[in-house]
Design a protein around this motif. Sequence first.
Motif, mmCIF file in Angstrom:
data_model
loop_
_atom_site.group_PDB
_atom_site.id
_atom_site.type_symbol
_atom_site.label_atom_id
_atom_site.label_comp_id
_atom_site.label_asym_id
_atom_site.label_seq_id
_atom_site.Cartn_x
_atom_site.Cartn_y
_atom_site.Cartn_z
ATOM 1 N N LEU A 148 65.409 11.263 -15.458
ATOM 2 C CA LEU A 148 65.515 12.153 -14.350
ATOM 3 C C LEU A 148 64.861 13.386 -14.461
ATOM 4 O O LEU A 148 64.097 13.832 -13.279
ATOM 5 C CB LEU A 148 67.130 12.474 -14.263
ATOM 6 C CG LEU A 148 67.852 13.319 -13.303
ATOM 7 C CD1 LEU A 148 67.630 12.627 -12.057
ATOM 8 C CD2 LEU A 148 69.282 13.791 -13.371
ATOM 9 N N THR A 200 66.207 29.762 -9.925
ATOM 10 C CA THR A 200 64.939 29.397 -10.554
ATOM 11 C C THR A 200 65.026 28.328 -11.383
ATOM 12 O O THR A 200 63.868 27.693 -11.691
ATOM 13 C CB THR A 200 64.661 30.917 -11.474
ATOM 14 O OG1 THR A 200 65.617 31.139 -12.158
ATOM 15 C CG2 THR A 200 64.239 31.850 -10.559
ATOM 16 N N THR A 201 66.172 28.111 -12.014
ATOM 17 C CA THR A 201 66.366 26.997 -12.781
ATOM 18 C C THR A 201 66.027 25.766 -12.150
ATOM 19 O O THR A 201 65.285 24.644 -12.643
ATOM 20 C CB THR A 201 67.855 26.814 -13.537
ATOM 21 O OG1 THR A 201 67.952 27.820 -14.004
ATOM 22 C CG2 THR A 201 67.934 25.750 -14.480
ATOM 23 N N VAL A 236 62.071 25.606 -11.237
ATOM 24 C CA VAL A 236 61.244 25.415 -12.425
ATOM 25 C C VAL A 236 61.229 23.936 -12.405
ATOM 26 O O VAL A 236 60.155 23.047 -12.862
ATOM 27 C CB VAL A 236 61.564 25.991 -13.651
ATOM 28 C CG1 VAL A 236 62.709 25.602 -14.598
ATOM 29 C CG2 VAL A 236 60.418 26.084 -14.526
ATOM 30 N N GLN A 237 62.168 23.210 -12.375
ATOM 31 C CA GLN A 237 62.421 21.625 -12.525
ATOM 32 C C GLN A 237 61.634 21.181 -11.381
ATOM 33 O O GLN A 237 60.893 19.947 -11.477
ATOM 34 C CB GLN A 237 63.924 21.271 -12.152
ATOM 35 C CG GLN A 237 64.721 21.473 -13.489
ATOM 36 C CD GLN A 237 66.127 20.930 -13.363
ATOM 37 O OE1 GLN A 237 66.904 21.698 -12.664
ATOM 38 N NE2 GLN A 237 66.389 19.865 -13.862
ATOM 39 N N LEU A 268 57.913 21.393 -11.829
ATOM 40 C CA LEU A 268 57.596 20.237 -12.981
ATOM 41 C C LEU A 268 56.900 19.062 -12.340
ATOM 42 O O LEU A 268 56.142 18.547 -12.959
ATOM 43 C CB LEU A 268 58.738 19.953 -13.849
ATOM 44 C CG LEU A 268 59.018 20.328 -15.226
ATOM 45 C CD1 LEU A 268 60.143 19.807 -16.096
ATOM 46 C CD2 LEU A 268 57.671 20.076 -16.174
ATOM 47 N N ILE A 291 56.138 18.526 -21.650
ATOM 48 C CA ILE A 291 57.305 19.628 -21.466
ATOM 49 C C ILE A 291 58.652 18.990 -21.394
ATOM 50 O O ILE A 291 59.542 19.746 -22.150
ATOM 51 C CB ILE A 291 57.133 20.255 -20.068
ATOM 52 C CG1 ILE A 291 55.795 20.910 -19.995
ATOM 53 C CG2 ILE A 291 58.060 21.174 -19.545
ATOM 54 C CD1 ILE A 291 55.544 22.413 -20.304
ATOM 55 N N HIS A 347 61.107 20.666 -24.306
ATOM 56 C CA HIS A 347 61.869 21.710 -23.735
ATOM 57 C C HIS A 347 63.193 21.072 -23.477
ATOM 58 O O HIS A 347 64.197 21.813 -23.953
ATOM 59 C CB HIS A 347 61.361 22.392 -22.619
ATOM 60 C CG HIS A 347 60.436 23.367 -22.680
ATOM 61 N ND1 HIS A 347 60.563 24.660 -23.227
ATOM 62 C CD2 HIS A 347 59.091 23.428 -22.639
ATOM 63 C CE1 HIS A 347 59.245 25.364 -23.334
ATOM 64 N NE2 HIS A 347 58.613 24.407 -22.951
ATOM 65 N N PHE A 348 63.304 19.734 -23.006
ATOM 66 C CA PHE A 348 64.759 19.262 -22.657
ATOM 67 C C PHE A 348 65.158 18.407 -23.871
ATOM 68 O O PHE A 348 66.359 18.372 -23.929
ATOM 69 C CB PHE A 348 64.706 18.518 -21.529
ATOM 70 C CG PHE A 348 64.009 19.178 -20.306
ATOM 71 C CD1 PHE A 348 64.503 20.632 -20.030
ATOM 72 C CD2 PHE A 348 63.516 18.483 -19.260
ATOM 73 C CE1 PHE A 348 64.149 21.115 -18.915
ATOM 74 C CE2 PHE A 348 63.085 19.385 -18.251
ATOM 75 C CZ PHE A 348 63.545 20.571 -17.800
ATOM 76 N N LEU A 360 52.226 25.138 -15.515
ATOM 77 C CA LEU A 360 53.386 25.140 -14.982
ATOM 78 C C LEU A 360 53.595 26.668 -14.700
ATOM 79 O O LEU A 360 54.178 27.298 -13.636
ATOM 80 C CB LEU A 360 54.615 24.826 -15.961
ATOM 81 C CG LEU A 360 55.904 24.862 -15.429
ATOM 82 C CD1 LEU A 360 56.129 23.850 -14.341
ATOM 83 C CD2 LEU A 360 56.971 24.620 -16.464
ATOM 84 N N CYS A 400 54.472 27.928 -10.932
ATOM 85 C CA CYS A 400 55.639 28.746 -10.537
ATOM 86 C C CYS A 400 55.265 30.159 -9.908
ATOM 87 O O CYS A 400 56.036 30.692 -9.367
ATOM 88 C CB CYS A 400 56.391 29.067 -11.897
ATOM 89 S SG CYS A 400 57.066 27.513 -12.777
ATOM 90 N N ILE A 408 58.306 32.053 -8.626
ATOM 91 C CA ILE A 408 59.335 31.940 -9.589
ATOM 92 C C ILE A 408 59.338 32.942 -10.913
ATOM 93 O O ILE A 408 60.182 33.613 -11.531
ATOM 94 C CB ILE A 408 59.616 30.409 -10.177
ATOM 95 C CG1 ILE A 408 59.886 29.617 -8.994
ATOM 96 C CG2 ILE A 408 60.620 30.461 -11.441
ATOM 97 C CD1 ILE A 408 59.918 28.266 -9.212
#
Lengths: 178, 262
Positions: A36, A114-115, A118-119, A122, A133, A137-138, A168, A172, A177
């Motif tokens: 996802l 913003t969350t 930012v997705q 990506l 990333i 990060h995830f 990124l 952004c 962002i």
Amino acid sequence: MVDDDLKLVERTLKGDRKSFECIVEKYQKLVFNLALQMSRNADDAADITQSVFLKVYEKLSTFDPKYKFFSWLYRIAVNESVNLVQKVERREELSEGIATEEEMPDRSIGSQDTTHGVQEALLELDVPYRAVIVLKHFHDLSYQEIGQILDIPEKTVKSRLFTARTMLRTICQRRGIV
Amino acid sequence: MTNKRFEELLNREIDGVATPKEIAELNAYLQAHPDSRQLRDDLHRLSGMLRKVEEVEPPAGLKSYIMAAVPQGRTDAEPRFSVVAWVRDLIATRTTFQYAYVFAAGLVIGVALYSLVAVQSTTMTDPANVTGSILFNSTVSFKDGPGFEVNLSEEGIQAEVQTKHSESLVVVDVRLQSQSDLALRVQCVQQRLRFKGYSQSRTIPANLTLFDSGLVMTSQGENHYILAFERSTVEPSEISFVFEASGAKLYEERVQVGQTRK
């Protein structure tokens, strides 16, 4: 936990379908989220997840127990995600052409989210950069683990990660962002 | 300090693995290069945003969707002829629905076998079990039953429903296309049919509620479902199809199944 995985793998190889079901149960969330995060499309993510576990089942006899099962699974998941995402993106480019920013109002993000923004940003990164990333990060993987999964030296992981972060940041900034 | 060293230290700081000595080294560099401070701040802010992204629960039924596609038995010992693999290869050029087509085709054949087995179970059948029992039956033939088409252009909904039946089963083939969330309630009106299993292409609906007499599917986009009902009598039975959006009924159709189309 690692031992549990090995037992499940061994039992599956002996034909125990229930053990494979346990593997699916244990890792479906991880694989689905990875897919996802790479695709931002729940349908594609479900397809990728199915495809990953089918491949795991088919290739299980080639798994080397010297390595961690989850690293092996990650590697398949990343490859399947990258393959599908690239296929989808190529298809979109062929069928629609590359849309301009003005043509994608659904992708312009307000600062209140913003969350989510930012997705979405990506998705503008090329897939190899997106992958580092996502894994860092995830999934909070180490440079070494990312290197093993992507089959690149640790040094390359670090430089690619830095490049991905700065790219990124540029995306952004354009989207307002950061 | 080189740019490479700066990149490495900044990476390590953002990832929380920098030592105090490395942080001091980074700070010294930033004192000397104030133009890089903004980059450091921005990357930290981005990292913070990424940390806020929460994990998503996989759709309900994903495990069944996966397991339904997993072959019965290991295939890595001695390759055997598999109809599923053959069909999958055959349609491999289609980028969408490929596993779903296999699943759907498998269900139809599986349902045929199922009708021979005449299971007396009172529990609902897992679709994985229905599709898992496929492949080797070719003696049961289904007869075409009635069907209907729906075109609700204002709501952007198109549907095509076709029924088939054997002596012990009714199979309903549903193709849906919807631009927004659509709920389709499929329910047996009498007690003559019992819902046994389903197959579904590609999209897993956000909500899928199963019960003994039928199911409710919520989906968006293009979907293809094949539903199987067990017959307790050879008499015709009625199935209702109710299309709903935002809780409001848009359309209803009732179909007499189990009788051959004239």
